[in-house]
Design a protein around this motif. Structure first.
Motif, short mmCIF file in Angstrom:
data_model
loop_
_atom_site.label_atom_id
_atom_site.label_comp_id
_atom_site.label_asym_id
_atom_site.label_seq_id
_atom_site.Cartn_x
_atom_site.Cartn_y
_atom_site.Cartn_z
N HIS A 99 18.06 76.26 2.40
CA HIS A 99 17.74 76.24 0.97
C HIS A 99 18.68 77.10 0.15
O HIS A 99 18.92 76.85 -1.02
N GLN A 100 19.23 78.16 0.76
CA GLN A 100 20.27 78.98 0.14
C GLN A 100 20.87 79.87 1.21
O GLN A 100 20.53 79.76 2.38
N GLY A 101 21.77 80.76 0.81
CA GLY A 101 22.49 81.57 1.80
C GLY A 101 21.59 82.44 2.65
O GLY A 101 21.87 82.68 3.83
N ARG A 102 20.49 82.93 2.08
CA ARG A 102 19.59 83.79 2.86
C ARG A 102 18.94 83.03 4.00
O ARG A 102 18.62 83.62 5.04
N GLY A 103 18.72 81.76 3.80
CA GLY A 103 18.21 80.95 4.91
C GLY A 103 19.20 80.90 6.05
O GLY A 103 18.82 80.98 7.23
N ALA A 104 20.49 80.78 5.73
CA ALA A 104 21.52 80.78 6.76
C ALA A 104 21.62 82.15 7.44
O ALA A 104 21.78 82.24 8.67
N GLU A 105 21.51 83.22 6.65
CA GLU A 105 21.51 84.57 7.23
C GLU A 105 20.34 84.76 8.20
O GLU A 105 20.49 85.38 9.26
N ASN A 106 19.20 84.24 7.82
CA ASN A 106 18.01 84.37 8.68
C ASN A 106 18.24 83.65 10.01
O ASN A 106 17.96 84.21 11.08
N LEU A 107 18.75 82.42 9.96
CA LEU A 107 19.00 81.69 11.20
C LEU A 107 20.02 82.41 12.08
O LEU A 107 19.81 82.59 13.28
N LEU A 286 11.50 75.41 11.65
CA LEU A 286 10.41 76.36 11.44
C LEU A 286 10.47 77.04 10.08
O LEU A 286 9.44 77.31 9.47
N TYR A 287 11.67 77.32 9.60
CA TYR A 287 11.82 78.15 8.41
C TYR A 287 12.29 77.41 7.17
O TYR A 287 12.12 77.89 6.05
N GLU A 288 12.89 76.25 7.34
CA GLU A 288 13.49 75.57 6.21
C GLU A 288 13.00 74.12 6.07
O GLU A 288 12.39 73.75 5.08
N TYR A 293 18.01 68.19 6.22
CA TYR A 293 17.83 68.56 4.81
C TYR A 293 17.62 70.06 4.63
O TYR A 293 17.96 70.61 3.57
N GLY A 294 17.09 70.74 5.63
CA GLY A 294 17.07 72.19 5.62
C GLY A 294 16.53 72.85 4.37
O GLY A 294 17.09 73.84 3.90
N GLY A 295 15.48 72.33 3.80
CA GLY A 295 14.90 72.95 2.62
C GLY A 295 15.51 72.50 1.31
O GLY A 295 15.15 73.01 0.24
N MET A 296 16.43 71.55 1.35
CA MET A 296 17.07 71.04 0.15
C MET A 296 16.64 69.59 -0.11
O MET A 296 16.51 68.80 0.83
N ALA A 297 16.46 69.26 -1.38
CA ALA A 297 16.25 67.87 -1.75
C ALA A 297 17.56 67.10 -1.59
O ALA A 297 18.65 67.67 -1.66
N GLY A 298 17.45 65.79 -1.39
CA GLY A 298 18.65 64.98 -1.26
C GLY A 298 19.58 65.09 -2.45
O GLY A 298 20.80 65.13 -2.32
N ARG A 299 19.00 65.19 -3.64
CA ARG A 299 19.83 65.31 -4.86
C ARG A 299 20.63 66.61 -4.85
O ARG A 299 21.76 66.64 -5.34
N ASP A 300 20.05 67.68 -4.27
CA ASP A 300 20.78 68.94 -4.21
C ASP A 300 21.88 68.90 -3.15
O ASP A 300 22.94 69.51 -3.33
N LEU A 301 21.64 68.20 -2.06
CA LEU A 301 22.70 67.99 -1.08
C LEU A 301 23.90 67.30 -1.73
O LEU A 301 25.06 67.65 -1.47
N GLU A 302 23.62 66.33 -2.58
CA GLU A 302 24.69 65.62 -3.29
C GLU A 302 25.43 66.54 -4.25
O GLU A 302 26.67 66.50 -4.35
N ALA A 303 24.68 67.37 -4.98
CA ALA A 303 25.31 68.28 -5.94
C ALA A 303 26.22 69.27 -5.25
O ALA A 303 27.32 69.59 -5.73
N VAL A 304 25.79 69.78 -4.09
CA VAL A 304 26.62 70.72 -3.35
C VAL A 304 27.87 70.04 -2.82
O VAL A 304 28.98 70.58 -2.92
N ALA A 305 27.73 68.83 -2.28
CA ALA A 305 28.89 68.11 -1.75
C ALA A 305 29.93 67.87 -2.84
O ALA A 305 31.14 68.07 -2.62
#
Length: 469
Positions: A99-107, A286-288, A293-305
């Motif tokens: 969902h954001q960088g902190r999620g990646a830090e947690n993993l 478990l966490y995202e 999709y990892g806690g992100m909506a499909g539209r947000d995946l598109e915006a990031v890409a």
């Protein structure tokens, strides 16, 4: 004759009204927030320089990409577009969205860190160190000494001190170091970059000892731009190529797409090791959310890409860094004590130098940030002793050498005129700094990441003693 501030490579299509408050309204808002700028309502803020994380203006291409977002729970085509963009520009094979960088830090922390392990890095960041400590690790600062000196003009103050890193490896053993944490750029040092040469040396040393190198890639595009501008041998390379070369020297990365990628939410963890990727895909559920999709909506995946491809366009990154430099130049000309050289995402005022009469235990940076908001409605971020927290073994406040307020510039949001307003306010507060005859004490102090939720009261408050009246 070159323009002092080159024109932006975009034009405005939609505007958001800003509310200008009175000084009395700001006084009330500041008191209600417990003198913590983190607790101010955005409606009470005129120019918000608290962070560049998720506060950027997305492009028409990003907005249009959101319309084709695939909201399928599993295997959405939007994930595969994000995966392709990360592979193309960052070069990592395995991508797990969060969902954001902190999620990646947690993993990353849960997978690699065990109690008693040690994590060296080029200066701490608040959430990164918190994740490391909560999983039983100990952070060690191995950044070069120049990074702790606001006046030092070293062009790559984000560099790792190889001697410090080698001493730590000898002291605790390579087996007890899960990875070297490398930030590009270094947020807490004022957005300072690491050089390609130094990153290569870190990679070589770590490989020799069988230690992974993990990149905080949130502002790696800005770092790539500084390498192009400052490091011999890279001037003719594109920012995109330099970014890819940086990532080639690492084993993985945690990314907040709310920074370089212009998005309002999103992030990812990327690794080269397929076994680590498998662990991350299992844990992210478990966490995202599901690994596609990892806690992100499909539209947000598109915006990031879409944002990833825009971020490496030369004119975009140049305009971004030059706007920060414009504000820095205005304040430097007015003799405001700043971290030099000016970083990529923020201008950092040396609050300890600006308010030498305010004791460190009364938090000069927190005090200066509150005074700036009171003067003009400009919200900055404290990056000093409040952010540093307490030592877990002694319970004493940590007092980092850098006691800063960070004027963090969102991407494609504010104009040159806004930067002029910010500069005028900082200069005015600096002229009247003697009015800040006292600092702030804790009225409420949370145990973890206290700068977000803490409340303060003016030190020795009493009749006529409040500098914010």
């Amino acid at each position: 004759m070159p323009r002092q501030h080159p024109a932006e490579p975009w034009r405005i299509k939609m505007v958001e009204p800003l509310r200008v408050t009175t000084r009395h309204e700001r006084q009330q808002a500041l008191k209600e927030a417990g003198y913590n700028i983190s607790l101010l309502r955005s409606d009470d803020v005129y120019i918000d320089l608290y962070t560049d994380s998720g506060t950027n203006a997305m492009s028409d291409r990003q907005w249009s990409a959101m319309m084709v977002g695939d909201e399928a729970y599993a295997g959405a085509r939007s994930f595969y577009r994000l995966e392709a963009a990360v592979r193309k520009y960052y070069g990592y094979e395995h991508i797990i969205p969060t969902h954001q960088g902190r999620g990646a830090e947690n993993l990353l922390s849960r997978i690699l860190i065990r109690p008693g392990t040690h994590i060296p890095g080029n200066m701490y960041f608040t959430t990164t160190r918190a994740h490391q400590e909560l999983n039983g690790g100990t952070f060690h600062d191995v950044i070069i000494d120049e990074a702790h000196d606001p006046l030092d003009e070293h062009p790559f103050k984000g560099n790792v001190d190889l001697a410090k890193l080698e001493r730590l490896i000898a002291e605790v053993g390579a087996a007890n170091i899960p990875y070297v944490s490398v930030a590009a750029t270094v947020n807490m040092a004022g957005g300072q970059p690491i050089s390609m040469a130094n990153l290569t040396e870190v990679r070589d040393l770590a490989q020799h000892h069988g230690i992974a190198v993990m990149l905080d890639a949130a502002r790696a595009v800005e770092n790539a731009y500084f390498i192009k501008q400052r490091e011999p041998g890279w001037a003719t390379h594109s920012v995109a190529d330099i970014l890819r070369e940086m990532c080639e020297r690492t084993d993985g990365a945690a990314m907040s797409s709310k920074k370089d990628s212009y998005a309002n939410i999103g992030g990812w963890l990327a690794v080269r090791d397929p076994q680590l990727a498998e662990q991350a895909r299992n844990l992210v559920v478990l966490y995202e959310g599901l690994h596609t999709y990892g806690g992100m909506a499909g539209r947000d995946l598109e915006a990031v890409a879409a944002g990833i491809s825009e971020s490496v366009q030369e004119e975009n990154i140049a305009a971004r860094v030059n706007q920060v430099a414009y504000l820095g130049d205005l304040l430097t000309e007015a003799d405001i004590p700043l971290v030099q050289p000016i970083g990529g995402h923020a201008v950092c005022v040396d609050a300890a130098a600006a308010l030498p009469h305010v004791p460190r235990e009364q938090f000069p940076a927190q005090t200066l940030a509150a005074a700036l908001y009171l003067d003009s409605g400009v919200r900055a971020a404290e990056r000093g002793a409040v952010s540093a927290g307490r030592d877990h073994s002694t319970g004493q406040n940590r007092y980092p050498r850098l006691e800063l307020i960070r004027l963090t510039i969102p991407r494609r949001v504010y104009t040159q005129s806004h930067m002029d307003v910010v500069a005028e306010s900082v200069i005015q507060v600096h002229k009247e700094r003697d009015r800040l005859h006292t600092g702030l004490d804790f009225a409420h102090e949370p145990e973890t990441l206290r700068f977000f939720q803490a409340r303060f009261t003016p030190s020795g408050s009493g009749a006529g003693s409040d500098p914010f009246e």
